[in-house]
Design a protein around this motif. Structure first.
Motif, PDB file in Angstrom:
ATOM      1  N   LEU A  42       6.950   9.991   3.435  1.00  0.00           N
ATOM      2  CA  LEU A  42       5.652   9.544   3.936  1.00  0.00           C
ATOM      3  C   LEU A  42       5.124   8.363   3.149  1.00  0.00           C
ATOM      4  CD1 LEU A  42       3.987  13.025   4.403  1.00  0.00           C
ATOM      5  CD2 LEU A  42       4.589  11.434   6.206  1.00  0.00           C
ATOM      6  N   TRP A  43       5.153   8.515   1.831  1.00  0.00           N
ATOM      7  CA  TRP A  43       4.695   7.432   0.973  1.00  0.00           C
ATOM      8  C   TRP A  43       5.852   7.051   0.061  1.00  0.00           C
ATOM      9  CZ3 TRP A  43       1.414  11.825   1.372  1.00  0.00           C
ATOM     10  CH2 TRP A  43       0.234  11.604   2.103  1.00  0.00           C
ATOM     11  N   GLU A  44       6.215   5.784   0.060  1.00  0.00           N
ATOM     12  CA  GLU A  44       7.329   5.357  -0.786  1.00  0.00           C
ATOM     13  C   GLU A  44       7.008   5.532  -2.261  1.00  0.00           C
ATOM     14  OE1 GLU A  44      10.363   4.508  -0.263  1.00  0.00           O
ATOM     15  OE2 GLU A  44      10.253   4.675   1.906  1.00  0.00           O
ATOM     16  N   SER A  45       5.713   5.440  -2.603  1.00  0.00           N
ATOM     17  CA  SER A  45       5.352   5.559  -4.015  1.00  0.00           C
ATOM     18  C   SER A  45       5.704   6.935  -4.556  1.00  0.00           C
ATOM     19  CB  SER A  45       3.872   5.273  -4.198  1.00  0.00           C
ATOM     20  OG  SER A  45       3.113   6.174  -3.438  1.00  0.00           O
ATOM     21  N   VAL A  70       0.857  11.206  -8.818  1.00  0.00           N
ATOM     22  CA  VAL A  70       1.361  12.579  -8.762  1.00  0.00           C
ATOM     23  C   VAL A  70       1.419  13.099 -10.187  1.00  0.00           C
ATOM     24  CG1 VAL A  70       3.287  14.057  -8.144  1.00  0.00           C
ATOM     25  CG2 VAL A  70       2.750  12.104  -6.716  1.00  0.00           C
ATOM     26  N   ILE A 120       0.840  -1.200   0.000  1.00  0.00           N
ATOM     27  CA  ILE A 120       0.000   0.000   0.000  1.00  0.00           C
ATOM     28  C   ILE A 120       0.872   1.245   0.000  1.00  0.00           C
ATOM     29  CG2 ILE A 120      -1.609   1.330   1.410  1.00  0.00           C
ATOM     30  CD1 ILE A 120      -2.868  -1.346   2.205  1.00  0.00           C
ATOM     31  N   ASN A 121       1.963   1.197   0.746  1.00  0.00           N
ATOM     32  CA  ASN A 121       2.864   2.347   0.806  1.00  0.00           C
ATOM     33  C   ASN A 121       3.462   2.662  -0.558  1.00  0.00           C
ATOM     34  OD1 ASN A 121       4.151   4.381   2.068  1.00  0.00           O
ATOM     35  ND2 ASN A 121       5.634   3.118   3.151  1.00  0.00           N
ATOM     36  N   TYR A 122       3.763   1.625  -1.322  1.00  0.00           N
ATOM     37  CA  TYR A 122       4.317   1.828  -2.654  1.00  0.00           C
ATOM     38  C   TYR A 122       3.233   2.020  -3.702  1.00  0.00           C
ATOM     39  CZ  TYR A 122       9.271   0.982  -1.804  1.00  0.00           C
ATOM     40  OH  TYR A 122      10.575   1.090  -1.416  1.00  0.00           O
ATOM     41  N   SER A 123       1.985   2.031  -3.281  1.00  0.00           N
ATOM     42  CA  SER A 123       0.853   2.185  -4.192  1.00  0.00           C
ATOM     43  C   SER A 123       0.815   1.068  -5.235  1.00  0.00           C
ATOM     44  CB  SER A 123       0.888   3.547  -4.892  1.00  0.00           C
ATOM     45  OG  SER A 123      -0.334   3.775  -5.515  1.00  0.00           O
ATOM     46  N   LYS A 182      -2.029  11.635   6.472  1.00  0.00           N
ATOM     47  CA  LYS A 182      -1.667  10.218   6.532  1.00  0.00           C
ATOM     48  C   LYS A 182      -1.832   9.654   7.941  1.00  0.00           C
ATOM     49  CE  LYS A 182       1.706   6.722   5.721  1.00  0.00           C
ATOM     50  NZ  LYS A 182       3.081   6.309   5.805  1.00  0.00           N
ATOM     51  N   GLN A 184      -3.623   6.311   3.368  1.00  0.00           N
ATOM     52  CA  GLN A 184      -2.436   5.458   3.364  1.00  0.00           C
ATOM     53  C   GLN A 184      -1.771   5.365   1.997  1.00  0.00           C
ATOM     54  OE1 GLN A 184      -4.076   1.800   4.711  1.00  0.00           O
ATOM     55  NE2 GLN A 184      -3.482   2.169   6.825  1.00  0.00           N
ATOM     56  N   ASN A 185      -2.494   5.790   0.991  1.00  0.00           N
ATOM     57  CA  ASN A 185      -2.055   5.481  -0.359  1.00  0.00           C
ATOM     58  C   ASN A 185      -1.900   6.757  -1.173  1.00  0.00           C
ATOM     59  OD1 ASN A 185      -1.617   4.348  -2.811  1.00  0.00           O
ATOM     60  ND2 ASN A 185      -3.464   3.098  -2.856  1.00  0.00           N
ATOM     61  N   LEU A 186      -0.693   7.029  -1.629  1.00  0.00           N
ATOM     62  CA  LEU A 186      -0.493   8.115  -2.597  1.00  0.00           C
ATOM     63  C   LEU A 186      -0.598   7.487  -3.974  1.00  0.00           C
ATOM     64  CD1 LEU A 186       0.294  10.964  -3.433  1.00  0.00           C
ATOM     65  CD2 LEU A 186       2.656  10.313  -3.188  1.00  0.00           C
ATOM     66  N   HIS A 187      -1.683   7.788  -4.642  1.00  0.00           N
ATOM     67  CA  HIS A 187      -2.019   7.033  -5.836  1.00  0.00           C
ATOM     68  C   HIS A 187      -1.298   7.558  -7.061  1.00  0.00           C
ATOM     69  CE1 HIS A 187      -4.897   4.921  -8.503  1.00  0.00           C
ATOM     70  NE2 HIS A 187      -4.814   4.057  -7.525  1.00  0.00           N
ATOM     71  N   TYR A 225      -5.493   8.375  -1.485  1.00  0.00           N
ATOM     72  CA  TYR A 225      -6.648   7.513  -1.278  1.00  0.00           C
ATOM     73  C   TYR A 225      -6.670   6.977   0.140  1.00  0.00           C
ATOM     74  CZ  TYR A 225     -10.461   4.428  -2.186  1.00  0.00           C
ATOM     75  OH  TYR A 225     -11.682   3.846  -2.149  1.00  0.00           O
ATOM     76  N   TRP A 245       9.233   7.453  -7.087  1.00  0.00           N
ATOM     77  CA  TRP A 245       9.263   7.405  -8.546  1.00  0.00           C
ATOM     78  C   TRP A 245       8.312   8.409  -9.179  1.00  0.00           C
ATOM     79  CZ3 TRP A 245      10.179   2.449 -11.736  1.00  0.00           C
ATOM     80  CH2 TRP A 245      11.408   1.882 -11.348  1.00  0.00           C
ATOM     81  N   LEU A 246       7.129   8.606  -8.547  1.00  0.00           N
ATOM     82  CA  LEU A 246       6.161   9.513  -9.146  1.00  0.00           C
ATOM     83  C   LEU A 246       6.695  10.946  -9.156  1.00  0.00           C
ATOM     84  CD1 LEU A 246       2.996   7.991  -7.489  1.00  0.00           C
ATOM     85  CD2 LEU A 246       3.470   8.019  -9.921  1.00  0.00           C
TER      86      LEU A 246
END
Lengths: 374, 322, 157
Positions: free
Chosen positions: C96-99, C53, A220-223, C41, C48-51, C69, C102-103
């Motif tokens: 905060l969000w690993e995603s 950017v 979830i953290n990595y989406s 968050k 919890q989710n950065l969908h 999200y 890359w985004l």
């Protein structure tokens, strides 16, 4: 011992291996920079962009309808689903309602395409594990039946350009009903065959069980989305939890994994084929009469607004963020591709595995480079 | 007056040329056959254009490979790189010396025949490692190292299973082993049946075939140790691979299935039938199973196969002493 | 949960963080982005989710859009921040969000937005030697590219 090494000047080096951009198991032009200690992956850095065609820039210079064929080229194994995601985003921007038949036809086509895409992913995964081409050919044999139907419907075998804003390109052919019902019966038998050939094979199990575990909170953290997220045990499917089109009218389960290892990712995809078959079966039985062919102007202006639409693609959640300034062309079209985020998580799960396992994990993430690089 | 020595030399020369002809034809046939078998397992037709059902495909491929450019990779260790294919091909050709094709056709029936075969085929690993080292390619190097580790590990259970046969037959000569099976093939005895299974698994690993094709694991290492070879040098690795496959199958047929013995038909026919039958089994396995991992494979050799082979040897010895 | 409640909650916590009222989005000042994101968050809002950017070039300013999200509330929030062309820099959300890693790299690559304290801010889709930002509106689309003698790929004929 360490003293001797220090005195004699012995040293062991980490080996840097450039895996890709041309490599049999990187699923396209992915370049992984691996640092190996023996055969153990110490670090992995993915480099992407070899297939970058700047689809988002192209979208700004095309009218809304002209961009539909470009969505085929993103995730070229799930073209129908890309078409669908884009036209739904545009329809949301225009606030356009479509009739029930359109939604039914779109559902049937999108789910068949999902089956085709998952079949390719299962076949290539087995190929990555060294099962020389046999599962691959079996999967392509089944995919061929879907592709032939698509060929008849829209004249394309890989890039379909079938969905239109407000409808679809053509009606289903007259014999589609029987053809699809026969296919469902056929494919259910074949799923048994895959279970016998691969799923519970001892070597296959020993290669995939407990390999590349992805924890749900990390996912979830990595989406991470799609089958990869569900394999980690998160029961989340946009079709079920935030239904678009008419998905809330169909009965289907959301298969999830327990551990989040490579085997779970494989199994979730295999089970999803069965669930998609259920959806197609219900849709083909309940399809209402009407006209599914689009009757929307070829050139239109969208009101100055924005829309974000995400759909459940075979690989995860595909999002289109459309911004309109009131003109003929979108001011901005951002494509949120599932494989992009699914690949970003790879380095964190392959550290400490050996090279063979890394190939296995990469195969189980099921990426398509066309979608990552856009 | 005829010098008896010259007669012997002449017959050996004739026999050797027959063998050399057989090797090249057999390798080409096996390549074609493997392609057909794999195709039919996979719902395909395989080669169909050149000759009847593509039967001349291998010849066409050989001609193509002969005409290909010989590319030497930059930074290769030239001497080692150049010698490696010969180190792979020559031992596998030499192994044919003691293989008994028929009742009265063997180039030279050494009294240490089986020992000769197992030791001479072990030289192949040297060639493979040289190819991996000399290519100056990390994938090749990994492939070569994997191969060395694998072949040396599987040599142990392989030899232990062969020792059981030698104990049973009481001779190292290949013809002698066949004659010892006059009243029943060795595979029909339970301890030798176990030895046969161990031999089959180990020999699959010896010739680098699925599920033990780790040295040339395509999805991981490109083509492993022969990544950098082109044209005829590549073909030599290919020929060696199929020759080795034939050797291990022929040895299995000799040791366990009674070699050329069989009713009605000529003995050479029985020998080839048994050998190709085992090869077919190996192909069937290859096109069905996935590949195991390096550490799993080594663990299997040392922790399972070797103890079982040792135990089998012990039990066989006890049976004989009883 | 709807957007109004959420904006209220953010206003209560950070009185001067919200930059402007929008119908469908929460627009915050760039100085307070990190703090607001942290709040979104970790509070019971549970985004919890950065969908996704995205960047949007409005010629005089660049808009960075975050789609967040919340699985708990089944709610997708559009969080926006506007950056003036002179100062294209904003705090990163990658802690905060690993995603975001890359985004944000992608947004940096295509729009030239600097994400401060980003662990690995390199180009991701374009070659490292690239000098332009292709998705800006003033980007001059070249007909072909050529390799200059010294410093790698560059746009322009």
């Amino acid at each position: 011992m360490t003293e001797i090494i220090a005195k004699e000047g012995l040293r062991s080096e980490e080996l840097i291996v450039n895996m890709g951009p041309q490599h049999p198991s990187t699923h396209g032009v992915l370049y992984l920079e691996l640092r190996l200690d023996g055969e153990i992956v110490v670090d992995c850095r993915p480099h992407i962009g070899y297939l970058h065609r700047s689809c988002e820039k192209i979208a700004e210079n095309r009218t809304y309808i002209q961009f539909v064929p470009f969505t085929d080229r993103l995730d070229y194994l799930g073209s129908m689903n890309n078409n669908l995601g884009y036209v739904l985003a545009v329809e949301k921007l225009l606030n356009l309602q479509v009739n029930a038949r359109v939604s039914y036809v779109r559902t049937i086509i999108a789910e068949l395409n999902r089956i085709a895409s998952h079949l390719v992913s299962l076949g290539t995964f087995a190929q990555d594990l060294g099962a020389y081409a046999t599962p691959m050919f079996y999967c392509f044999r089944d995919r061929e039946k879907i592709v032939e139907l698509f060929d008849e419907i829209c004249g394309g075998r890989l890039t379909y350009n079938y969905m239109r804003i407000g409808g679809v390109q053509t009606e289903l052919p007259a014999h589609a009903d029987k053809y699809i019902k026969d296919f469902i019966k056929y494919e259910r038998q074949k799923l048994q065959e895959y279970n016998e050939l691969l799923t519970y094979n001892a070597i296959f199990l020993s290669r995939t069980k407990k390999i590349g575990i992805l924890k749900p909170e990390v996912a979830i953290n990595y989406s991470v989305t799609g089958p990869m997220l569900r394999a980690s045990g998160v029961k989340w499917d946009v079709r079920k939890d935030e239904p678009y089109m008419l998905y809330d009218q169909f009965k289907f389960d959301v298969p999830i994994g327990k551990v989040g290892d490579s085997w779970d990712r494989f199994k979730v995809r295999l089970d999803e084929i069965g669930e998609s078959l259920k959806i197609v079966e219900q849709a083909i039985q309940g399809i209402p009469a009407g006209n599914a062919v689009a009757k929307v102007n070829k050139v239109f202006k969208a009101p100055p607004s924005e829309s974000y639409m995400r759909t459940e693609n075979p690989r995860g959640e595909l999002g289109f963020y459309l911004v309109s300034d009131g003109g003929l062309k979108p001011y901005r079209n951002k494509i949120r591709s599932p494989s992009f985020s699914n690949l970003a998580v790879l380095p964190s799960i392959v550290r400490g595995l050996n090279v063979s396992d890394m190939v296995c994990v990469l195969g189980s993430t099921d990426i398509v480079m066309g979608e990552i690089d856009r | 007056m005829i010098d008896p020595l010259s007669v012997q030399v002449r017959s050996m020369v004739i026999n050797s040329s027959v063998i050399l002809g057989f090797i090249s034809i057999s390798a080409m046939f096996l390549i074609w056959w493997e392609r057909k078998v794999s195709a039919h397992i996979q719902n395909r037709l395989g080669p169909m254009i050149v000759g009847w059902h593509g039967s001349l495909q291998s010849i066409a491929d050989t001609v193509k490979l002969l005409l290909k450019e010989n590319i030497v990779p930059a930074g290769a260790d030239k001497m080692i790189w150049w010698l490696a294919p010969f180190f792979v091909v020559v031992p596998s050709v030499m192994a044919f010396v003691t293989i008994p094709f028929a009742r009265n056709f063997v180039v030279h029936d050494l009294n240490v025949g089986i020992l000769f075969i197992t030791s001479i085929t072990s030289v192949c690993v040297l060639g493979i490692f040289m190819a991996g080292w000399g290519s100056n390619n990390k994938y090749s190097l990994l492939g070569g190292m994997r191969s060395a580790a694998q072949i040396i590990s599987y040599e142990v259970p392989l030899l232990l299973s062969v020792v059981v046969v030698i104990m049973e037959a009481g001779t190292l000569s290949m013809q002698g082993i066949i004659q010892a099976q006059e009243h029943g093939w060795f595979i029909l005895k339970p301890n030798l049946a176990i030895a046969f299974v161990i031999y089959f698994i180990s020999s699959t690993a010896e010739v680098n075939r699925v599920p033990f094709d780790i040295p040339e694991a395509e999805s991981e290492l490109g083509a492993g140790y022969h990544t950098e070879y082109t044209g005829m040098k590549f073909a030599m690795f290919f020929v060696a691979e199929y020759t080795n496959l034939f050797i291990v199958s022929a040895v299995a047929a000799t040791l366990f299935l009674g070699g050329w013995q069989g009713p009605f038909l000529p003995s050479v026919f029985w020998f080839l039938l048994k050998s190709y039958g085992i090869i077919f089994l190996s192909m069937w396995v290859r096109w069905t199973l996935p590949r195991v991992r390096m550490d799993q494979m080594m663990g299997f050799a040392w922790k399972f196969l070797t103890p079982v082979a040792l135990l089998n040897l012990l039990i066989s010895g006890w049976f004989m002493l009883r | 949960m709807d957007l109004n409640q959420l904006v209220q909650a953010v206003r209560e916590k950070f009185p001067d963080a919200v930059a402007e009222e929008r119908k469908a989005a929460l627009v915050v000042k760039k100085e307070s982005l990190r703090a607001v994101a942290q709040f979104l968050k970790t509070s019971e809002l549970a985004f919890q989710n950065l969908h996704c950017v995205s960047g949007v070039d409005w010629k005089d300013k660049i808009e960075v859009v975050y789609h967040l999200y919340s699985f708990k509330h089944r709610f997708m929030l559009t969080l926006k921040v506007f950056l003036p062309m002179e100062d294209l820099a904003v705090e990163t959300l990658s802690g905060l969000w690993e995603s975001a890693n890359w985004l944000e790299r992608e947004t940096f690559d295509l729009f030239g937005v600097k994400f401060l304290n980003h662990p690995d801010l390199r180009r991701i889709l374009n070659p490292d030697e690239w000098t332009d930002y292709p998705l800006r509106k003033n980007f001059d689309r070249p007909d072909f590219f050529r390799l200059p003698q010294s410093e790698g790929l560059k746009a322009g004929g």
